[in-house]
Design a protein around this motif. Structure first.
Motif, PDB file in Angstrom:
ATOM      1  N   ILE A   1       0.883  -0.866   0.582  1.00 24.32           N
ATOM      2  CA  ILE A   1       0.160   0.138  -0.375  1.00 24.32           C
ATOM      3  C   ILE A   1       0.973   0.851  -0.351  1.00 24.32           C
TER       4      ILE A   1
ATOM      5  N   ALA B   1       2.421   2.170  -3.478  1.00 23.13           N
ATOM      6  CA  ALA B   1       1.555   2.152  -4.394  1.00 23.13           C
ATOM      7  C   ALA B   1       1.498   3.454  -4.195  1.00 23.13           C
TER       8      ALA B   1
ATOM      9  N   LEU C   1       0.622  -1.275  -8.577  1.00 23.51           N
ATOM     10  CA  LEU C   1      -1.033  -0.923  -9.181  1.00 23.51           C
ATOM     11  C   LEU C   1      -1.042  -0.658 -11.353  1.00 23.51           C
TER      12      LEU C   1
ATOM     13  N   TYR D   1      -3.079  -5.142 -10.215  1.00 21.38           N
ATOM     14  CA  TYR D   1      -3.902  -4.394  -8.703  1.00 21.38           C
ATOM     15  C   TYR D   1      -4.447  -5.161  -8.080  1.00 21.38           C
TER      16      TYR D   1
ATOM     17  N   TYR E   1      -3.013  -5.087  -4.971  1.00 20.58           N
ATOM     18  CA  TYR E   1      -3.104  -3.899  -4.179  1.00 20.58           C
ATOM     19  C   TYR E   1      -4.644  -4.008  -3.723  1.00 20.58           C
TER      20      TYR E   1
ATOM     21  N   GLN F   1      -6.071  -4.133   0.583  1.00 22.31           N
ATOM     22  CA  GLN F   1      -6.387  -3.137   0.919  1.00 22.31           C
ATOM     23  C   GLN F   1      -7.500  -3.506   2.120  1.00 22.31           C
TER      24      GLN F   1
END
Length: 493
Positions: free
Chosen positions: A317, A320, A370, A375, A379, A383
């Motif tokens: 994170i 990114a 990303l 992605y 990513y 999350q």
């Protein structure tokens, strides 16, 4: 007269208000100390002699007329990540070479409004990316502490290493710092100082150079818990210029100190006992538990089961977000510019020359996670893990836990240019193992010195609190500080 640089913020405040000393005398004492000793630590990257003396003179006038603010005449160091109008602001990076903003960050504006004095800008890891203050364009910061019987230079921690070293070496009364994954608490633990990382949104991020916007939070490094409470009161505010700033009243944090912790439930997470953790860190943790139990707190075992995923998720994170934030540095409008045959060539040459290796590494990682095809795999999944980490804390707090006690770092400070760390970036990243969860969940946390290891180096304990309940952390940290005592390095400089 006692050396004025020995005074804490609270002690200096009392003497200034009683007119026993002047702000000019106090500021001159710090400027003299900086001029004499900064070369030993490399803590300051810019010293603002004229500005400091001018601000101190204005403070003396306000004090004389009885109109002094909460920090009137107190000399502070400012991490090079905070924009200071007309003053060197470069995030310790070559790519911002020569940059002096024509605006002031909200946090520093709040401090100046309360009468604080600017001594200068403090060294840090480039763009706050690092755990040892060795990625700075201006070179590493040296820790004022040395291992017993050794003359080897140690890191001051990162990214706020300049802030921590300057406070520990008495080159400022207190310092601003920022924390994205432990950058306040880890250097504080390494230098025997107090590191306060408030709840995300408690202090404005406006005018603070961004690393990872959903994780960055301004805070302080100070000599003791009382000074941390005093600084946070002045730094915190609601800010319409920062959409993540929270519209909540700022409490009188200092009034929490000395309040009883009887009945407070302190959680001890099983997952923070990691493989290879030194016995002395475990021993220190047990001592901290005993301090709080003896003061009347209830100790409860808790589980934060997703802790083991925090570090890998954080290192997806944060890079990114960094890859997006750092795209603005291109050599066109400000900072370094390396000419090229066309605009693309100018971008590439400027960024190649302007960014250091660690920043390039994180930008590349961030761009990769990303990119199309990765992605969702990286990513989005990170999350989701972040949500689970926050849920672990929520469940613990919902079950009646008021604060959580953990070690601040897995070890004491290590050597500058440590071969193992240099050869393996992951080893360096493991320094954040106890701190990143707090940023992922947006919680407040404080690192307080709690003891020395077998080499005579400081170790810290970390208290993690509920959102916007910093007062509880100050109460509990004050108990640990009163029980453990304060720690100062043996002066060699």
């Amino acid at each position: 007269m006692t050396d004025l640089t020995q005074l804490t913020i609270a002690e200096a405040r009392t003497k200034l208000q009683a007119k026993e000393i002047t702000a000019t005398e106090l500021t001159d004492a710090y400027l003299t100390a900086i001029d004499a000793h900064n070369a030993a630590f490399n803590a300051y990257v810019a010293v603002t002699h004229d500005i400091a003396r001018s601000m101190a003179k204005a403070s003396d006038e306000r004090l004389a007329s009885g109109k002094g603010g909460a920090l009137e005449g107190i000399p502070l160091g400012i991490k090079d990540l905070f924009a200071t109008k007309g003053v060197h602001t470069q995030a310790a990076s070559h790519i911002l070479n020569g940059f002096k903003p024509d605006y002031e960050s909200t946090v520093t504006a709040n401090l100046w409004a309360d009468g604080a004095v600017l001594l200068g800008k403090l060294n840090m890891d480039e763009f706050a990316m690092g755990s040892s203050n060795e990625t700075s364009y201006y070179g590493p910061v040296k820790n004022p502490w040395k291992a017993r019987g050794s003359d080897a230079d140690l890191v001051a921690g990162g990214s706020s290493g300049g802030s921590a070293a300057a406070v520990a070496a008495h080159l400022c009364a207190g310092a601003t710092a920022t924390d994205t994954g432990g950058s306040i608490r880890q250097p504080a633990a390494f230098t025997g100082t107090v590191g306060m990382k408030p709840t995300y949104g408690r202090c404005s991020r406006w005018g603070t150079i961004a690393y990872a916007s959903s994780l960055d939070q301004a805070g302080s490094i100070s000599r003791d818990v009382r000074d941390a409470a005093i600084m946070l009161k002045s730094m915190a505010s609601t800010d319409l210029k920062d959409s993540t700033s929270v519209d909540l009243p700022v409490p009188e944090y200092e009034s929490a100190l000395g309040q009883s912790v009887k009945g407070l439930r302190i959680g001890i997470p099983n997952e923070y006992r990691v493989d290879g953790m030194p016995d002395e860190v475990e021993k220190l943790w047990q001592e901290g538990i005993a301090y709080l139990r003896d003061a009347g707190a209830e100790i409860v075992d808790i589980s934060l089961p997703h802790t083991k995923y925090a570090l890998p998720a954080y290192y997806i994170i944060s890079p990114a977000e960094a890859s997006s934030n750092l795209a603005r540095y291109d050599g066109v409008r400000y900072g370094l510019r390396v000419p090229g045959k066309d605009i693309i060539d100018l971008y590439e040459k400027t960024r190649a020359a302007g960014f250091g290796d660690e920043v390039k590494r994180r930008v590349m990682i961030g761009t990769y996670v990303l990119s199309a095809g990765y992605y969702d795999a990286y990513y989005v999944r990170a999350q989701k893990v972040r949500s689970l980490i926050k849920r672990d804390f929520d469940l613990a707090f919902d079950a009646g836990v008021d604060a959580i006690l953990t070690p601040a770092t897995p070890s004491a400070a290590f050597g500058i240019a440590d071969k193992e760390m240099a050869a393996d970036p992951v080893k360096m990243y493991l320094n954040d193992i106890f701190t990143v969860t707090v940023n992922m969940a947006g919680l407040p946390a404080i690192s307080v010195p709690a003891g020395l290891d077998n080499q005579g180096l400081p170790l810290g304990l970390q208290l993690i609190g509920k959102p916007f309940e910093e007062e509880t952390l100050f109460r509990a940290a004050y108990v640990i500080e009163q029980s453990a005592g304060r720690f100062e390095p043996q002066k060699w400089w």
